[in-house]
Design a protein around this motif. Structure first.
Motif, mmCIF file in Angstrom:
data_model
loop_
_atom_site.group_PDB
_atom_site.id
_atom_site.type_symbol
_atom_site.label_atom_id
_atom_site.label_comp_id
_atom_site.label_asym_id
_atom_site.label_seq_id
_atom_site.Cartn_x
_atom_site.Cartn_y
_atom_site.Cartn_z
ATOM 1 N N UNK A 94 0.824 -1.210 0.000
ATOM 2 C CA UNK A 94 0.000 0.000 0.000
ATOM 3 C C UNK A 94 0.859 1.262 0.000
ATOM 4 N N UNK A 95 2.036 1.209 0.637
ATOM 5 C CA UNK A 95 2.889 2.401 0.665
ATOM 6 C C UNK A 95 3.459 2.710 -0.709
ATOM 7 N N UNK A 96 3.739 1.692 -1.513
ATOM 8 C CA UNK A 96 4.275 1.929 -2.857
ATOM 9 C C UNK A 96 3.253 2.709 -3.682
ATOM 10 N N UNK A 97 2.021 2.256 -3.667
ATOM 11 C CA UNK A 97 0.963 2.934 -4.421
ATOM 12 C C UNK A 97 0.726 4.336 -3.846
ATOM 13 N N UNK A 108 -7.388 13.194 -5.603
ATOM 14 C CA UNK A 108 -7.444 14.052 -4.416
ATOM 15 C C UNK A 108 -6.752 13.384 -3.235
ATOM 16 N N UNK A 109 -6.342 14.189 -2.269
ATOM 17 C CA UNK A 109 -5.686 13.624 -1.083
ATOM 18 C C UNK A 109 -6.639 12.683 -0.345
ATOM 19 N N UNK A 110 -7.909 13.045 -0.248
ATOM 20 C CA UNK A 110 -8.879 12.168 0.424
ATOM 21 C C UNK A 110 -8.931 10.795 -0.235
ATOM 22 N N UNK A 111 -9.000 10.794 -1.573
ATOM 23 C CA UNK A 111 -9.081 9.528 -2.301
ATOM 24 C C UNK A 111 -7.787 8.717 -2.141
ATOM 25 N N UNK A 112 -6.641 9.366 -2.285
ATOM 26 C CA UNK A 112 -5.347 8.676 -2.199
ATOM 27 C C UNK A 112 -5.148 8.093 -0.802
ATOM 28 N N UNK A 114 -7.508 7.329 1.368
ATOM 29 C CA UNK A 114 -8.496 6.258 1.561
ATOM 30 C C UNK A 114 -8.042 4.990 0.850
ATOM 31 N N UNK A 115 -7.463 5.143 -0.339
ATOM 32 C CA UNK A 115 -6.928 4.002 -1.072
ATOM 33 C C UNK A 115 -5.813 3.331 -0.275
ATOM 34 N N UNK A 116 -5.026 4.126 0.435
ATOM 35 C CA UNK A 116 -3.982 3.594 1.311
ATOM 36 C C UNK A 116 -4.605 2.718 2.400
ATOM 37 N N UNK A 117 -5.671 3.198 3.035
ATOM 38 C CA UNK A 117 -6.376 2.419 4.063
ATOM 39 C C UNK A 117 -6.920 1.124 3.463
ATOM 40 N N UNK A 118 -7.599 1.239 2.340
ATOM 41 C CA UNK A 118 -8.165 0.060 1.666
ATOM 42 C C UNK A 118 -7.064 -0.938 1.314
ATOM 43 N N UNK A 119 -5.963 -0.427 0.761
ATOM 44 C CA UNK A 119 -4.863 -1.289 0.345
ATOM 45 C C UNK A 119 -4.198 -2.002 1.505
ATOM 46 N N UNK A 120 -4.071 -1.322 2.638
ATOM 47 C CA UNK A 120 -3.487 -1.973 3.820
ATOM 48 C C UNK A 120 -4.366 -3.121 4.284
#
Length: 188
Positions: A94-97, A108-112, A114-120
């Motif tokens: 998730x950190x790479x993405x 957007x920062x919110x989307x990015x 949130x994607x980090x949370x989802x990916x983790x």
């Protein structure tokens, strides 16, 4: 041949599942990499040797190109014994993405974030740890003030015992990603 083509078409029609590329191929370039871009100097820099992608639950595919340099989790060294180092643990994918999308200001920062949370969570990071890292990125992540619509998050102290209450709550309740994202410790 025709059978595999039908399976391929059926896979396109099925509901979106989050998934990562099969392999993350990295080369340690910390000693030779000079341009840190938006990455934090002092972290271990790695260059992607092959493109790396993540398909979110919304069906969007985000690809980090080969040759891109990422620095892993921007975790203060004092917290490494608790969270892990920049490249340790299941949050690595998730950190790479996140590094790529955040540094390049893609979406957007919110989307990015949130994607980090989802990916983790997709990578198997326990929900408590994923929540803590997500909230830390909201507060201490890279400066997106140059992006229209950016609203900075105010740091809030974590009360003693709050994380234990959070862990107990998450162990006893089936919490969706949306509920986890919105969860505040003072609500428990």
């Amino acid at each position: 041949m025709r059978f595999s083509y039908i399976i391929f078409l059926l896979s396109l029609a099925s509901p979106s599942q989050a998934e990562y590329a099969q392999r993350l191929l990295l080369e340690d370039v910390a000693s030779t990499h000079v341009n840190h871009g938006c990455a934090d100097p002092g972290h271990t820099d790695f260059k992607l040797l092959a493109p790396y992608w993540y398909k979110g639950k919304d069906g969007k595919v985000w690809t980090v190109p080969a040759g891109y340099v990422v620095n892993g989790g921007s975790i203060p060294q004092a917290a490494w014994s608790i969270i892990g180092g920049p490249w340790s643990g299941k949050f690595r994918n998730a950190t790479v993405i996140h590094d790529y999308l955040a540094c390049e200001r893609i979406s957007t920062s919110d989307y990015v974030h949130r994607l980090f949370l989802e990916g983790m969570i997709e990578s198997g990071v326990p929900k408590v740890k994923a929540w803590v890292m997500y909230k830390a990125v909201l507060v201490g992540g890279s400066d997106w003030s140059d992006v229209p619509g950016y609203v900075p998050q105010e740091p809030r102290p974590v009360e003693s015992g709050s994380l234990e209450k959070l862990q107990e709550f998450l162990e006893n309740n089936d919490v969706s990603l949306e509920e986890l994202e919105a969860l505040e410790l003072d609500e428990l």
